[in-house]
Design a protein around this motif. Structure first.
Motif, PDB file in Angstrom:
ATOM      1  N   THR A 100       0.826  -1.224   0.000  1.00  0.00           N
ATOM      2  CA  THR A 100       0.000   0.000   0.000  1.00  0.00           C
ATOM      3  C   THR A 100       0.855   1.266   0.000  1.00  0.00           C
ATOM      4  OG1 THR A 100      -1.647  -1.209   1.283  1.00  0.00           O
ATOM      5  CG2 THR A 100      -1.820   1.191   1.298  1.00  0.00           C
ATOM      6  N   ASN A 101       1.862   1.279   0.870  1.00  0.00           N
ATOM      7  CA  ASN A 101       2.768   2.432   0.964  1.00  0.00           C
ATOM      8  C   ASN A 101       3.817   2.317  -0.144  1.00  0.00           C
ATOM      9  OD1 ASN A 101       4.842   4.203   1.563  1.00  0.00           O
ATOM     10  ND2 ASN A 101       4.654   3.927   3.777  1.00  0.00           N
ATOM     11  N   GLU A 103       6.523   3.642  -0.656  1.00  0.00           N
ATOM     12  CA  GLU A 103       7.914   3.600  -0.166  1.00  0.00           C
ATOM     13  C   GLU A 103       8.318   2.202   0.273  1.00  0.00           C
ATOM     14  OE1 GLU A 103       8.951   8.061   1.450  1.00  0.00           O
ATOM     15  OE2 GLU A 103       8.596   6.474   2.904  1.00  0.00           O
ATOM     16  N   ARG A 111       3.337  -0.526  -7.785  1.00  0.00           N
ATOM     17  CA  ARG A 111       3.481   0.599  -6.856  1.00  0.00           C
ATOM     18  C   ARG A 111       4.948   0.901  -6.561  1.00  0.00           C
ATOM     19  NH1 ARG A 111      -1.390  -1.251  -2.745  1.00  0.00           N
ATOM     20  NH2 ARG A 111      -3.103  -0.162  -3.788  1.00  0.00           N
ATOM     21  N   ILE A 117       4.873   9.283  -2.691  1.00  0.00           N
ATOM     22  CA  ILE A 117       4.214  10.014  -1.615  1.00  0.00           C
ATOM     23  C   ILE A 117       4.646  11.461  -1.771  1.00  0.00           C
ATOM     24  CG2 ILE A 117       3.862  10.232   0.868  1.00  0.00           C
ATOM     25  CD1 ILE A 117       4.907   7.395   1.183  1.00  0.00           C
ATOM     26  N   PHE A 123      -0.631   8.846  -0.086  1.00  0.00           N
ATOM     27  CA  PHE A 123      -0.027   7.749  -0.863  1.00  0.00           C
ATOM     28  C   PHE A 123      -0.624   7.820  -2.262  1.00  0.00           C
ATOM     29  CE2 PHE A 123       0.338   4.501   2.904  1.00  0.00           C
ATOM     30  CZ  PHE A 123       1.148   5.382   3.583  1.00  0.00           C
ATOM     31  N   ASN A 125      -0.656   5.634  -5.151  1.00  0.00           N
ATOM     32  CA  ASN A 125      -0.146   4.296  -5.445  1.00  0.00           C
ATOM     33  C   ASN A 125      -0.734   3.677  -6.713  1.00  0.00           C
ATOM     34  OD1 ASN A 125      -2.612   3.743  -4.317  1.00  0.00           O
ATOM     35  ND2 ASN A 125      -1.816   2.815  -2.453  1.00  0.00           N
TER      36      ASN A 125
END
Ligand code: TYD
Length: 151
Positions: A100-101, A103, A111, A117, A123, A125
């Motif tokens: 999800t993130n 990074e 992603r 971000i 986010f 994504n």
């Protein structure tokens, strides 16, 4: 192994950055079959239903703005929705999509390759992919009529 269907959305940042073709290519190469596809203008109501489970999260209102394109100043809030089918498609597609993130998303995932971000903290994504459990079935029902799926 079970035959499953899962919902993928090209989010407004993915649309704006012309990543639809790349997403389709990666899902094709991973062996999943497209059984539904359409362009959707995301209404406030659809956005809120889609993210209902997250309504108590502090980022919820930004999420609604994001999926409707408002976060990126896109006026016609147009996205593309897909249903993909395959063995363990829910987990398998999430693997292609990445965490999800952005990074934390592994290199080579959608992603991981294209998410970001911004300083606003959102986010971005690129895609949505259904999570485990009853989520995929519920989401497919929300976004597609049964006759729109070709199997
Ligand atoms: P979630 O359903 O937890 O993740 P996923 O999309 O991988 O199923 O969250 C929905 C979206 O909310 C996520 O794609 C991006 C956004 N989000 C944030 O902006 N900040 C956060 O801290 C989290 C957890 C999610």
């Amino acid at each position: 192994m079970a035959m499953e269907k899962t919902l993928i959305l090209i989010k407004p940042d993915g649309m704006a950055r012309k990543l639809t073709g790349i997403v389709i290519d990666r899902l094709d190469n991973a062996g999943f079959e497209m059984v539904g596809a359409k362009v959707v203008a995301v209404s406030e109501e659809l956005a809120r239903k889609h993210y209902e489970a997250l309504k108590n999260q502090p980022f919820f209102e930004n999420l609604i703005k994001y999926i409707r394109g408002e976060f990126h100043g896109i006026k016609n809030h147009k996205i593309i929705a897909f249903v993909y089918k395959g063995e363990n498609a829910v987990e398998g597609v999430r693997k292609v999509v990445g965490a999800t993130n952005p990074e934390q998303a592994a290199c080579g995932t959608i992603r991981g390759s294209f998410g970001r971000i911004t300083t606003k903290g959102q986010f971005e994504n690129v895609v949505h992919a259904s999570g485990a459990g009853p989520e995929a079935e519920k989401e497919i029902e929300l976004w597609f009529k049964p006759e729109e799926l070709v199997e």
